[in-house]
Write an enzyme that holds these catalytic residues in place. Structure first.
Site, PDB file in Angstrom:
ATOM      1  N   HIS A  24      41.064  29.875  43.936  1.00 15.91           N
ATOM      2  CA  HIS A  24      40.238  29.796  43.148  1.00 15.91           C
ATOM      3  C   HIS A  24      40.102  29.575  41.850  1.00 15.91           C
ATOM      4  O   HIS A  24      41.622  29.791  41.429  1.00 15.91           O
ATOM      5  CB  HIS A  24      39.610  30.883  43.454  1.00 15.91           C
ATOM      6  N   ASP A  46      39.003  31.005  39.361  1.00  8.56           N
ATOM      7  CA  ASP A  46      37.991  31.994  37.974  1.00  8.56           C
ATOM      8  C   ASP A  46      38.988  32.451  38.240  1.00  8.56           C
ATOM      9  O   ASP A  46      39.683  32.709  38.705  1.00  8.56           O
ATOM     10  CB  ASP A  46      36.667  32.452  38.617  1.00  8.56           C
ATOM     11  N   ASP A  98      47.022  34.496  39.507  1.00  7.57           N
ATOM     12  CA  ASP A  98      46.482  34.586  39.890  1.00  7.57           C
ATOM     13  C   ASP A  98      44.804  33.489  39.269  1.00  7.57           C
ATOM     14  O   ASP A  98      44.166  34.635  39.136  1.00  7.57           O
ATOM     15  CB  ASP A  98      46.133  35.652  40.305  1.00  7.57           C
ATOM     16  N   GLU A 139      35.895  33.803  43.024  1.00  6.99           N
ATOM     17  CA  GLU A 139      36.589  34.690  43.649  1.00  6.99           C
ATOM     18  C   GLU A 139      37.000  35.702  43.948  1.00  6.99           C
ATOM     19  O   GLU A 139      36.875  37.454  44.004  1.00  6.99           O
ATOM     20  CB  GLU A 139      37.604  33.878  44.591  1.00  6.99           C
ATOM     21  N   GLU A 140      36.867  36.096  41.862  1.00  4.76           N
ATOM     22  CA  GLU A 140      37.353  37.557  41.794  1.00  4.76           C
ATOM     23  C   GLU A 140      35.581  38.394  41.442  1.00  4.76           C
ATOM     24  O   GLU A 140      35.934  39.376  41.034  1.00  4.76           O
ATOM     25  CB  GLU A 140      38.166  37.128  40.451  1.00  4.76           C
ATOM     26  N   ASP A 155      47.237  32.565  47.603  1.00  3.28           N
ATOM     27  CA  ASP A 155      46.496  33.980  46.618  1.00  3.28           C
ATOM     28  C   ASP A 155      46.555  34.712  46.599  1.00  3.28           C
ATOM     29  O   ASP A 155      46.194  36.208  46.541  1.00  3.28           O
ATOM     30  CB  ASP A 155      44.470  33.108  47.008  1.00  3.28           C
ATOM     31  N   HIS A 186      46.350  40.309  37.463  1.00  2.00           N
ATOM     32  CA  HIS A 186      45.011  40.644  37.189  1.00  2.00           C
ATOM     33  C   HIS A 186      45.956  42.412  35.485  1.00  2.00           C
ATOM     34  O   HIS A 186      45.156  42.597  35.003  1.00  2.00           O
ATOM     35  CB  HIS A 186      44.562  42.076  38.217  1.00  2.00           C
TER      36      HIS A 186
END
Ligand SMILES: C[C@H](N)C(=O)N[C@@H](Cc1c[nH]cn1)C(=O)O
Ligand SMILES: [Zn+2]
Ligand SMILES: [Zn+2]
Length: 492
Positions: A104, A106, A137, A171-172, A200, A450
């Site tokens: 991903h 995003d 990520d 995805e997030e 991931d 994150h």
């Protein structure tokens, strides 16, 4: 490197070393796109990121489609477009296995005022680490796969497999719209896929590679408490009304205790007990508690033994409170009584918890806690997204191919681990396509996905590219062996 490298691997690895600054430049270009899928006002940037990623695959000669997957209804009822999903394929040789890579592009939100030391959307190298939102990520690992492919192509080395890509931009946010796409494509795009690979997650340490055989799911909730039709002066009215914020704090405080135990009745009912086999997996993992705490940046962990820590991270649910909407959150004290506040929390799901049962348990419990307050305010609890956990069969042969590739580059065997975080598509792939999924993490335990210091090391980014290049050779060899064995079985 371990063992004698084949001539192909020597050429591949040398090319990757010599072109690493190009690969870093690619990463800088992708990190510069604020493809944050959580904030609707940035949806245009996510869509732009999908187009950039699609163009990169097209440049490699992949047949690439940007699939429209419809709209997302926001909590306030308005609809916004979901970013298109990339389906791409390179090679259709029936004599080669087909590997589908999922990633991903995003990212989670990032603002300099969150406490970043570098600009979150400007890739910054410090002491061999690349800092920036999305570096680990998941933009770095997605590019590592693409870099590995471009190395074969630029060296004119025949790709040992057919490659397919599924790259998404939500995805997030819980991979909105993806399950329907996989259902629709299971007998088309996925029909000839032999192996699915996802990169991931993170290693358990900073030095030892890992392969992941399980992830938790997640159920995200909002709990809204609303009072009058406007915010009120806390001096002019304070003391004579039931304040929505006081109700909300009491509700949030009723969810989990200081030992991390979830207080919602029945939430642990369907959790499967620790098995002998699982315990044996834990025993094989070398684990340094002090190093782990330093890697994640905490002083105290609720448990002392690795078995307890792995159990609570991987096979037990956890509840985290993420924030409150509707109340002034900038510096300074705005002396109002907010009229509508919304708390957000999530409960990580493990086998065999049932999402609809959890949703019912949460709603019933919060309504019960709220009713005891005898407040005239209005309560509204909703589950915003639900993703299932995923556990692989660790004897799945593609794990063997991955172990060989890791051994060749890192000269050591990987840890076999699970992960407490969530990759919604993993269980969708397992249930809908019934294909085997391998989780092949590339980032290190201190990468801070994150967080305000998200990074990926140059070493992991470049060695990860080598591992993926080597994996394609190993999975091709393995596939031939499996085919020979099955032909033999058929004949005898
Ligand atoms: C593991 C992956 N890199 C990730 O961060 N996934 C998110 C997905 C999610 C869960 N709830 C909402 N989004 C995560 O585990 O938080
Ligand atoms: Zn993430
Ligand atoms: Zn991710």
């Amino acid at each position: 490197f371990s063992g004698s490298l084949s001539l192909e691997e020597k050429r591949l690895f040398q090319y990757i070393d010599e072109h690493q600054d190009e690969f870093v430049q690619n990463l800088a270009e992708w990190v510069a796109v604020e493809s944050d899928s959580i904030q609707p006002q940035l949806r245009g940037e996510v869509t732009r990121m999908m187009k950039i990623a699609a163009a990169r695959l097209q440049d490699l000669g992949a047949k690439t489609t940007l699939v429209d997957i419809g709209v997302q209804q926001l909590p306030d009822g308005q609809n916004i477009s979901l970013p298109p999903v990339i389906l791409a394929k390179l090679g259709e040789d029936p004599l080669k296995p087909t590997v589908c890579f999922y990633g991903h592009v995003d990212v989670m939100p990032a603002k300099i005022e969150d406490g970043w030391k570098t600009r979150p959307y400007i890739l910054t190298e410090i002491d061999g680490n690349f800092y920036g939102r999305g570096t680990t990520d998941n933009k770095g690992p997605v590019l590592a796969w693409i870099n590995a492919l471009s190395t074969y192509i630029n060296l004119n080395i025949d790709l040992p497999v057919n490659i397919k890509f599924l790259i998404e931009g939500m995805e997030e946010s819980g991979s909105n719209g993806l399950e329907e796409l996989i259902q629709k494509e299971k007998d088309c795009f996925f029909s000839n896929v032999d192996y699915i690979v996802i990169s991931d997650n993170l290693w358990l340490t900073t030095k030892k590679p890992a392969l992941t055989y399980g992830t938790r799911g997640n159920a995200c909730f909002s709990v809204e408490v609303s009072g009058g039709e406007k915010d009120l002066h806390s001096g002019g009215v304070g003391g004579i009304i039931n304040e929505p914020m006081s109700d909300l704090i009491a509700l949030l405080d009723s969810l989990v205790n200081s030992s991390g135990c979830i207080l919602i009745p029945g939430i642990y009912d369907d959790v499967i007990p620790l098995t002998e086999e699982e315990m044996k997996q834990y025993e094989q993992i070398e684990f340094d508690l002090q190093e782990y705490k330093a890697n994640i940046g905490v002083k105290k962990i609720l448990y002392d033994t690795k078995e307890e820590i792995f159990s609570h991270l991987w096979r037990l649910p956890s509840l985290s409170i993420h924030g409150i909407e509707g109340a002034f959150y900038e510096p300074g004290i705005k002396t109002v009584i907010p009229s509508r506040v919304t708390g957000k929390f999530s409960i990580r799901q493990v086998p065999h918890m049932d999402l609809s049962k959890v949703e019912h348990q949460v709603k019933e419990y919060l309504e019960n806690v709220f009713s005891k307050r005898k407040s005239p305010n209005k309560l509204m609890v909703s589950m915003q997204m639900g993703a299932m956990p995923w556990v692989a069969n660790i004897d799945d042969p593609q794990y063997e191919a991955a172990k060989k590739a890791i051994k060749r580059v890192f000269n050591q065997d990987p840890d076999m681990i699970r992960d407490g975080s969530t990759i919604p598509i993993a269980r969708m792939f397992q249930d809908i396509t019934e294909k085997s999924v391998l989780m092949f993490p590339l980032g290190a335990a201190d990468d801070g996905e994150h967080s305000q210091k998200e990074k990926i090391s140059r070493s992991n980014y470049i060695n990860g590219t080598k591992v993926f290049a080597s994996f394609l050779l190993e999975i091709s060899k393995l596939h031939k062996e499996l085919q020979k064995a099955s032909n033999l079985k058929t004949v005898t």
